[in-house]
Design a protein around this motif. Structure first.
Motif, PDB file in Angstrom:
ATOM      1  N   LEU A  31      -6.423 -24.358  -2.942  1.00 28.69           N
ATOM      2  CA  LEU A  31      -5.031 -24.533  -3.351  1.00 28.69           C
ATOM      3  C   LEU A  31      -4.904 -25.124  -4.750  1.00 28.69           C
ATOM      4  O   LEU A  31      -4.028 -25.923  -5.033  1.00 28.69           O
ATOM      5  N   GLY A  32      -5.836 -24.749  -5.634  1.00 28.60           N
ATOM      6  CA  GLY A  32      -5.789 -25.195  -7.015  1.00 28.60           C
ATOM      7  C   GLY A  32      -6.416 -26.549  -7.283  1.00 28.60           C
ATOM      8  O   GLY A  32      -6.390 -27.039  -8.407  1.00 28.60           O
ATOM      9  N   TYR A  33      -6.971 -27.205  -6.268  1.00 30.93           N
ATOM     10  CA  TYR A  33      -7.604 -28.518  -6.426  1.00 30.93           C
ATOM     11  C   TYR A  33      -9.076 -28.439  -6.044  1.00 30.93           C
ATOM     12  O   TYR A  33      -9.450 -27.708  -5.145  1.00 30.93           O
ATOM     13  N   MET A  34      -9.888 -29.252  -6.716  1.00 29.60           N
ATOM     14  CA  MET A  34     -11.311 -29.301  -6.406  1.00 29.60           C
ATOM     15  C   MET A  34     -11.525 -30.107  -5.131  1.00 29.60           C
ATOM     16  O   MET A  34     -11.117 -31.252  -5.039  1.00 29.60           O
ATOM     17  N   SER A  35     -12.147 -29.491  -4.141  1.00 24.89           N
ATOM     18  CA  SER A  35     -12.437 -30.160  -2.876  1.00 24.89           C
ATOM     19  C   SER A  35     -13.939 -30.371  -2.782  1.00 24.89           C
ATOM     20  O   SER A  35     -14.705 -29.439  -2.948  1.00 24.89           O
ATOM     21  N   LYS A  36     -14.340 -31.616  -2.491  1.00 23.38           N
ATOM     22  CA  LYS A  36     -15.763 -31.953  -2.438  1.00 23.38           C
ATOM     23  C   LYS A  36     -16.235 -32.312  -1.040  1.00 23.38           C
ATOM     24  O   LYS A  36     -17.360 -32.743  -0.861  1.00 23.38           O
ATOM     25  N   ALA A  37     -15.378 -32.150  -0.049  1.00 23.46           N
ATOM     26  CA  ALA A  37     -15.745 -32.466   1.334  1.00 23.46           C
ATOM     27  C   ALA A  37     -14.866 -31.647   2.277  1.00 23.46           C
ATOM     28  O   ALA A  37     -13.886 -31.046   1.854  1.00 23.46           O
ATOM     29  N   LYS A  38     -15.224 -31.636   3.543  1.00 22.86           N
ATOM     30  CA  LYS A  38     -14.457 -30.905   4.552  1.00 22.86           C
ATOM     31  C   LYS A  38     -14.084 -31.867   5.676  1.00 22.86           C
ATOM     32  O   LYS A  38     -14.947 -32.540   6.228  1.00 22.86           O
ATOM     33  N   ILE A  39     -12.806 -31.929   5.999  1.00 22.92           N
ATOM     34  CA  ILE A  39     -12.346 -32.775   7.098  1.00 22.92           C
ATOM     35  C   ILE A  39     -12.629 -32.060   8.409  1.00 22.92           C
ATOM     36  O   ILE A  39     -12.329 -30.881   8.568  1.00 22.92           O
ATOM     37  N   ILE A  40     -13.229 -32.785   9.363  1.00 23.28           N
ATOM     38  CA  ILE A  40     -13.513 -32.226  10.681  1.00 23.28           C
ATOM     39  C   ILE A  40     -12.249 -32.380  11.532  1.00 23.28           C
ATOM     40  O   ILE A  40     -11.679 -33.461  11.623  1.00 23.28           O
ATOM     41  N   THR A  41     -11.814 -31.287  12.160  1.00 23.87           N
ATOM     42  CA  THR A  41     -10.593 -31.288  12.969  1.00 23.87           C
ATOM     43  C   THR A  41     -10.817 -30.538  14.276  1.00 23.87           C
ATOM     44  O   THR A  41     -11.813 -29.839  14.442  1.00 23.87           O
ATOM     45  N   THR A  42      -9.837 -30.661  15.163  1.00 21.96           N
ATOM     46  CA  THR A  42      -9.851 -29.864  16.390  1.00 21.96           C
ATOM     47  C   THR A  42      -9.595 -28.406  16.035  1.00 21.96           C
ATOM     48  O   THR A  42      -9.024 -28.092  15.001  1.00 21.96           O
ATOM     49  N   VAL A  43     -10.016 -27.520  16.925  1.00 23.59           N
ATOM     50  CA  VAL A  43      -9.818 -26.087  16.753  1.00 23.59           C
ATOM     51  C   VAL A  43      -9.199 -25.549  18.041  1.00 23.59           C
ATOM     52  O   VAL A  43      -9.459 -26.072  19.122  1.00 23.59           O
ATOM     53  N   ASP A  44      -8.401 -24.529  17.936  1.00 21.66           N
ATOM     54  CA  ASP A  44      -7.853 -23.837  19.105  1.00 21.66           C
ATOM     55  C   ASP A  44      -6.957 -24.703  19.980  1.00 21.66           C
ATOM     56  O   ASP A  44      -6.958 -24.578  21.196  1.00 21.66           O
ATOM     57  N   VAL A  45      -6.242 -25.619  19.385  1.00 20.71           N
ATOM     58  CA  VAL A  45      -5.218 -26.367  20.111  1.00 20.71           C
ATOM     59  C   VAL A  45      -3.923 -26.226  19.331  1.00 20.71           C
ATOM     60  O   VAL A  45      -3.926 -25.859  18.159  1.00 20.71           O
ATOM     61  N   ALA A  46      -2.807 -26.501  19.977  1.00 23.82           N
ATOM     62  CA  ALA A  46      -1.500 -26.293  19.355  1.00 23.82           C
ATOM     63  C   ALA A  46      -1.355 -27.084  18.052  1.00 23.82           C
ATOM     64  O   ALA A  46      -0.772 -26.605  17.094  1.00 23.82           O
ATOM     65  N   GLU A  47      -1.903 -28.288  18.011  1.00 24.03           N
ATOM     66  CA  GLU A  47      -1.770 -29.133  16.840  1.00 24.03           C
ATOM     67  C   GLU A  47      -3.152 -29.461  16.280  1.00 24.03           C
ATOM     68  O   GLU A  47      -4.003 -29.987  16.987  1.00 24.03           O
ATOM     69  N   VAL A  48      -3.387 -29.127  15.013  1.00 22.19           N
ATOM     70  CA  VAL A  48      -4.665 -29.437  14.367  1.00 22.19           C
ATOM     71  C   VAL A  48      -4.719 -30.943  14.139  1.00 22.19           C
ATOM     72  O   VAL A  48      -3.825 -31.523  13.539  1.00 22.19           O
TER      73      VAL A  48
END
Length: 137
Positions: A44-61
């Motif tokens: 999205l136009g910004y440099m990202s240096k890490a990845k946030i771990i989140t839930t998958v396949d649920v209504a709310e991330v």
């Protein structure tokens, strides 16, 4: 495993880039679990240096939070797996994509790698309350 999982503290003034539909309110003034050795990329136009771990396949991330008492930079481990993170995960090697398919919460909503609980040594297990048996990435 090759990943460098660490805790991180997001402050209001910090720029956080996300490729997922996540509520910013779930990040402000909260500690979260990150993959810290992802190769930097522009999101999205910004440099990202890490990845946030989140839930998958649920209504709310939902981001994955470390145990109470965790400090920024604390290392997340899965006992029995050697902690030998690569300096940088190369996207073409698809290491993250391969191992992240094995991240899942157990019946007690504790995040696991191959059924081994993630923990911050001496501080407790990485738990995502109310999300038993879901994938996380």
């Amino acid at each position: 495993m090759g990943l460098c999982l660490k805790t991180f503290y997001c402050k209001k003034s910090k720029v956080v880039t996300l490729g997922k539909n996540i509520q910013i309110s779930t990040l402000i003034l909260r500690r979260v679990v990150l993959v810290a050795n992802i190769k930097p990329s522009i999101i999205l136009g910004y440099m990202s240096k890490a990845k946030i771990i989140t839930t998958v396949d649920v209504a709310e991330v939902t981001p994955i939070y470390p145990p109470e008492g965790s400090e920024p930079g604390d290392v997340v481990i899965a006992r029995g797996f050697p902690r030998e993170p690569l300096p940088v995960l190369e996207p073409k090697a698809r290491i993250y994509q391969t191992v992240s398919g094995l991240f899942k919460t157990n019946n007690e909503s504790i995040v696991c790698y191959q059924r081994i609980p993630w923990e911050v040594e001496g501080k407790g297990f990485v738990n995502i309350y109310h999300f038993p048996n879901v994938l996380v990435r």
